[in-house]
Design an enzyme around this catalytic site. Structure first.
Site, PDB file in Angstrom:
ATOM      1  N   SER A   1     -45.107  26.606 -26.350  1.00  0.00           N
ATOM      2  CA  SER A   1     -44.265  26.904 -27.496  1.00  0.00           C
ATOM      3  C   SER A   1     -44.806  26.249 -28.759  1.00  0.00           C
ATOM      4  O   SER A   1     -45.446  25.210 -28.701  1.00  0.00           O
ATOM      5  CB  SER A   1     -42.848  26.391 -27.242  1.00  0.00           C
ATOM      6  OG  SER A   1     -42.800  24.999 -27.445  1.00  0.00           O
ATOM      7  N   LYS A   2     -44.531  26.890 -29.846  1.00  0.00           N
ATOM      8  CA  LYS A   2     -45.032  26.400 -31.125  1.00  0.00           C
ATOM      9  C   LYS A   2     -44.420  25.048 -31.462  1.00  0.00           C
ATOM     10  O   LYS A   2     -45.063  24.188 -32.069  1.00  0.00           O
ATOM     11  CB  LYS A   2     -44.698  27.407 -32.224  1.00  0.00           C
ATOM     12  CG  LYS A   2     -45.399  27.110 -33.534  1.00  0.00           C
ATOM     13  CD  LYS A   2     -45.086  28.156 -34.574  1.00  0.00           C
ATOM     14  CE  LYS A   2     -45.884  27.875 -35.849  1.00  0.00           C
ATOM     15  NZ  LYS A   2     -45.670  28.892 -36.874  1.00  0.00           N
TER      16      LYS A   2
END
Length: 489
Positions: A249-250
């Site tokens: 995930s970012k």
RNA sequence: GGCCCCAUCGUCUAGAGGCCUAGGACACCACCCUCUCAAGGUGGCGACACGGGUUCGAAUCCCGUUGGGGCUGCCA
């Protein structure tokens, strides 16, 4: 825009050259997971003599910005992944999706729905599975600015997805809900655009992330409703996950390929590492040049289980590539890191001094980003003395003061060349009853500011006699000032 | 909740019924080499999730359990 004629039959995909595509949505950067998908598509195309198409899925107006697309192209180029057709932008093909939507509506395969998300949720009994219930299927809702178009999915039967990695995956139609294929603003959702384009571009093999597997039957149903009965072959790649086994995930990770580039990872290394996630070249080899990688790659051999994106191993692969570089190339690749935002006054950088120590630095860094920190003492006016190193190499070493004094005297006259300095330091060690390893410690700290670094004698030669002596004198003075009893000696 | 996918050392993987007392790589530990640190060399630690089948024989095939993950948006 020219369109590619559709393949007449599905079996043709095996006899004619495959056509694959990489179809990212522009997000402003290229996700490493996307890069991996692009790489596998590219390797597949090059291995089979097929065609690699680049298609930008920017149907969402918010994502249709030129600079976002340019970023993808730039990064793909950096990785060495060239495409044969495209980039096609879905935002430029909207009329095709609108036509398809009209046709589906006219043929009864789709219908207008005016339900809001809230309305759908409100109808769902507590505890029941969420999702659209087909409320508007036969309500005869007319098109208004408040309606979206939904696909009427079959109530019976099943759709089978043929997947080269996972085998046949069956989806019972009863579990498929009527999905939105055109938003209320008239733009298509990715299912529609995807179905239309894959058919129109005659894509024979769809290679992408496993997260797209649940949407596959819907796309297949859509294609069928559109009268396109060829079925592409799928290959759903295992996801890239973090240490908690969750999709990257970012929020928590550096996932943009650009970030790795900026940290000093080589494109070849990142590419090689990415290829190792979910696949392995035959034999006990991991570091494999691209052209060989292409020869060896087989999608059928790709693993099913998610793979942890391991930075430690990436660093190792990068270090291996870095060391394999010709020195001149290493120097050239290092230069940007030495010139951009250096820890020393920029004008003090002397490329020839760096070149002298480059081979020694090359086998000590894992990324190019580490290079400046390894040679900063050469270009700084005076090195920053690391407190721990000073304590260890000087304060806690009984002979430190004497060794520094001797070094000052000895280095004033010895021949200024690494081997001679080595010899001179050996003599100093003997005079103080020390091993060379011990004797070099205070000198290293005095001159470089740290207890670890490139080989000392080559470093001194590169630094020059004058600066070396100056630093030794400064260290000796500091040492003296820290002595509890006599200040001079 | 529903649907779907997955399951070999801590991690990435090799393994497609006997070649497996399970191989390699990263990480870790020890030793060697050595001016520090690296690199390199040698050795070590370390896995077939569990339970049933099938079979003369299973890490490999089947079923179940457990565990993990993905999807479930008018994002893609």
């Amino acid at each position: 825009m020219p369109t590619v004629p559709a393949l007449p039959t599905s079996s043709l995909s095996f006899v004619s050259a495959p056509r694959v595509r990489f179809a990212p949505a522009p997000t402003g950067f290229l996700h490493v997971g996307s890069a991996r998908a692009a790489l596998f598509n590219w390797m597949f195309a090059r291995h089979t003599g097929g065609t690699f198409v680049l298609r930008i899925e920017d149907t969402d107006p918010a994502r249709s910005r030129d600079e976002l697309v340019e970023g993808i192209e730039r990064t793909l180029h950096w990785l060495g992944l060239d495409w044969d057709e495209g980039p096609f932008r879905q935002s430029a093909r909207m009329h095709l999706y609108a036509e398809a939507a009209d046709r589906l509506l006219a043929e009864g395969s789709a219908y207008w729905c005016d339900c809001t998300r809230e309305a759908v949720d409100a109808r769902t009994p507590a505890g029941a599975p969420p999702g659209y219930d087909g409320f508007c299927r036969d309500r005869g809702v007319e098109r208004t600015p408040e309606t979206a178009l939904r696909l009427r999915t079959p109530d019976e039967g099943e759709t089978v997805v043929h997947d080269l990695i996972r085998g046949d995956v069956h989806f019972d139609h009863r579990t498929l809900e009527d999905v939105v294929i055109q938003r209320r603003d008239g733009t298509p959702t990715f299912l529609l655009a995807n179905a239309v384009d894959d058919a129109d571009m005659a894509i024979s093999h769809v290679i992408r992330g496993e997260d797209l597997l649940p949407s596959t039957p819907k796309v297949l149903l859509l294609r069928q409703a559109l009268g396109n009965h060829e079925v592409p072959v799928f290959a759903h790649l295992p996801l890239l996950v973090d240490e908690k086994r969750q999709k990257l995930s970012k929020r928590r990770h550096a996932i943009a390929v650009e970030e790795y580039r900026e940290q000093g990872y080589l494109a070849e290394a990142l590419r090689n590492y990415l290829a190792l996630l979910g696949w392995a070249p035959p034999g006990d080899r991991e570091i494999v040049p691209l052209d060989e990688m292409v020869d060896l790659f087989e999608v059928e051999a790709v693993n099913k289980a998610p793979a942890f994106f391991d930075l430690t191993k990436l660093a190792h692969v990068n270090a291996t590539y870095l060391r394999a570089l010709p020195v001149a190339t290493f120097v050239r690749e290092s230069l940007p890191w030495l010139m951009e935002d250096p820890p020393w006054p920029p004008e003090r950088l002397d490329p020839s001094v760096f070149e002298a120590v480059a081979p020694l630095v090359q086998e000590r860094v894992q990324t190019l980003g580490e290079v400046p920190g390894m040679v900063d003492f050469l270009f700084l006016e005076a090195p920053d003395i690391d407190p721990d190193s000073w304590a260890k190499g000087v304060t806690r070493m009984a002979e430190a003061g004497a060794v520094l004094g001797d070094a000052i005297a000895t280095f004033e006259s010895c021949h200024w060349e690494a081997e001679a300095i080595h010899q001179a330091t050996l003599d100093i060690a003997v005079r103080h009853g020390l091993k060379l390893a011990k004797a070099q410690a205070p000198i290293r700290v005095a001159v470089t500011g740290r207890s670890v670094g490139p080989p000392l004698f080559e470093s001194l030669q590169a630094l020059g006699r004058a600066s070396t002596l100056e630093r030794l004198r400064a260290a000796r003075a500091r040492w003296a000032s820290e002595q509890p009893t006599s200040a001079s000696q």
